[in-house]
Design a protein around this motif. Structure first.
Motif, PDB file in Angstrom:
ATOM      1  N   ASP A 195       0.843  -1.192   0.000  1.00  0.00           N
ATOM      2  CA  ASP A 195       0.000   0.000   0.000  1.00  0.00           C
ATOM      3  C   ASP A 195       0.878   1.242   0.000  1.00  0.00           C
ATOM      4  O   ASP A 195       1.794   1.375   0.811  1.00  0.00           O
ATOM      5  N   PHE A 235      -0.286   1.955  -7.018  1.00  0.00           N
ATOM      6  CA  PHE A 235      -1.746   2.027  -6.992  1.00  0.00           C
ATOM      7  C   PHE A 235      -2.298   1.282  -8.197  1.00  0.00           C
ATOM      8  O   PHE A 235      -1.710   1.296  -9.271  1.00  0.00           O
ATOM      9  N   TYR A 242      -9.062   4.272  -8.649  1.00  0.00           N
ATOM     10  CA  TYR A 242      -7.796   3.660  -8.249  1.00  0.00           C
ATOM     11  C   TYR A 242      -7.852   3.244  -6.792  1.00  0.00           C
ATOM     12  O   TYR A 242      -8.568   3.830  -5.987  1.00  0.00           O
ATOM     13  N   CYS A 243      -7.102   2.175  -6.485  1.00  0.00           N
ATOM     14  CA  CYS A 243      -7.139   1.556  -5.159  1.00  0.00           C
ATOM     15  C   CYS A 243      -5.740   1.254  -4.645  1.00  0.00           C
ATOM     16  O   CYS A 243      -4.769   1.268  -5.398  1.00  0.00           O
ATOM     17  N   ARG A 244      -5.700   0.889  -3.373  1.00  0.00           N
ATOM     18  CA  ARG A 244      -4.489   0.333  -2.765  1.00  0.00           C
ATOM     19  C   ARG A 244      -4.366  -1.123  -3.238  1.00  0.00           C
ATOM     20  O   ARG A 244      -5.386  -1.742  -3.553  1.00  0.00           O
ATOM     21  N   ILE A 269       0.203   9.043  -6.367  1.00  0.00           N
ATOM     22  CA  ILE A 269      -1.167   9.538  -6.445  1.00  0.00           C
ATOM     23  C   ILE A 269      -1.311  10.634  -7.488  1.00  0.00           C
ATOM     24  O   ILE A 269      -2.287  10.659  -8.244  1.00  0.00           O
ATOM     25  N   PRO A 295      -7.253   5.245  -0.849  1.00  0.00           N
ATOM     26  CA  PRO A 295      -5.803   5.188  -1.075  1.00  0.00           C
ATOM     27  C   PRO A 295      -5.077   6.517  -0.871  1.00  0.00           C
ATOM     28  O   PRO A 295      -3.866   6.537  -0.696  1.00  0.00           O
TER      29      PRO A 295
END
Length: 190
Positions: free
Chosen positions: A23, A27, A36-38, A57, A73
């Protein structure tokens, strides 16, 4: 923070496993939803062809993706996660080298005792076992995709002795490097 060096397939494996140790290091962006996610997000996993990976990010948001409401995230969840991410990035860059705990501690400016305690609190592993996992994952990738010998791979991924390589590999993958290669070569292509 220094960029990590993971292949698309390695990052894909991390999101399928929901590996929270990655994490903030990269991403996962889903083209179809523009979210978008972890890597550890518990939302339903997307199709592989719909995924892009980004390292920060700003880059992912500039590409037009918005943060996931479930895993958030863009939010730091722990005050120490930045230090742990820095250690992980260091390990991912230096995994081929002989690394001792004092080297890692010096790199982040902490005592060895505090570093180990902090790292274990955030990842449930010690820096040493984490480094071993990185090396085993890199070795597994090379075993499955190249014709290099086990010995060449052993030294290429940073193990100092073949016996340690075989012992750590077997403990992690439940088979020897040679058995792993045979298993991966027999798997049908996906």
């Amino acid at each position: 923070m220094a960029a990590i060096n993971l292949s698309f397939d390695e990052m894909w494996e991390k999101i399928i496993a929901g590996d929270r140790k990655y994490d903030g290091l990269f991403f996962t962006a889903v083209k179809t939803t523009k979210i978008y996610c972890r890597p550890s997000c518990r939302s339903r996993k997307p199709k592989k062809i719909n995924v892009e990976f980004f390292y920060d990010i700003e880059e992912v948001e500039k590409a037009g993706f918005r943060p996931c409401k479930r895993c958030q995230p863009e939010v730091e969840h722990s005050p120490h996660i930045g230090t742990v991410r820095h250690v992980i990035a260091f390990l991912l860059q230096q995994y081929k080298q002989k690394i001792e705990l004092k080297d890692i501690a010096n790199h982040v400016g902490l005592s060895t005792y505090y570093l180990e305690r902090l790292f274990k609190q955030e990842t449930a592993e010690t820096p040493r076992t984490y480094l071993e996992k990185i090396r085993v994952d890199k070795a597994a990738y090379l075993l499955a995709t190249t014709n290099r010998t086990n010995l060449e791979i052993c030294y290429e991924v940073g193990f100092q002795s073949p016996s340690n390589f075989y012992k750590v590999f077997r403990r992690s993958k439940n088979c020897s490097p040679s058995e792993y290669r045979i298993l991966k070569r027999e798997e049908p292509a996906t």
